[in-house]
Design a protein around this motif. Structure first.
Motif: not given
Length: 147
Positions: A18-31, A97-112
């Motif tokens: 949040i401090l770095l300006g990354n929006p926290i959306t409802w998708k973060f529930i999956l993190l 790999h697929i786990f890390i890619r999914s986490i990266r997409q969720l955090v950085l791109e807010q994509r499920l």
């Protein structure tokens, strides 16, 4: 212990994000779900390797060398896009790999994660945990004798 540490890291990650300006959306529930799945994958791999290490002590040295090389095959430090397309098509064969890619997409791109990604994660997770449990059951008595 490791699950507790993972949850603590997650709780520290949220305010920093949040401090770095990354929006926290409802998708973060999956993190936490993705993190728990990644941790379960590691458990499945560890079940096999820990039992084998007791029976074959030299495996520790092999695993140490292999892990150093394996770490560089995972796009953690570098983006996946720097790899040639021919190599990227085969990255799904690397279990985390697929786990890390999914986490990266969720955090950085807010994509499920896509449905295809969930299928690959499920297959890797169940296969490695299942293999780990089988190896553990088969070698349990021999490991007790060697300890």
């Amino acid at each position: 212990v490791y699950t507790l540490m993972l949850m603590l890291y997650f709780l520290i990650f949220l305010p920093i994000s949040i401090l770095l300006g990354n929006p926290i959306t409802w998708k973060f529930i999956l993190l936490p779900v993705l993190l728990f799945c990644l941790q379960s994958l590691a458990l499945g791999m560890t079940l096999s390797l820990a039992n084998l290490q007791v029976l074959f002590p030299d495996i520790k040295e092999i695993i140490s060398a292999f892990m150093t090389l394996w770490r560089w095959t995972l796009p953690l430090i570098y983006p996946e896009t720097v790899l040639p397309e021919a190599v990227r098509r085969w990255l799904f064969l690397n279990p985390p790999h697929i786990f890390i890619r999914s986490i990266r997409q969720l955090v950085l791109e807010q994509r499920l994660p896509l449905k295809y990604d969930w299928i690959i994660m499920s297959v890797w997770l169940w296969c490695l945990v299942w293999i780990g449990m089988i190896v553990h059951r088969k070698l349990q008595s021999e490991v007790k004798d060697n300890l």
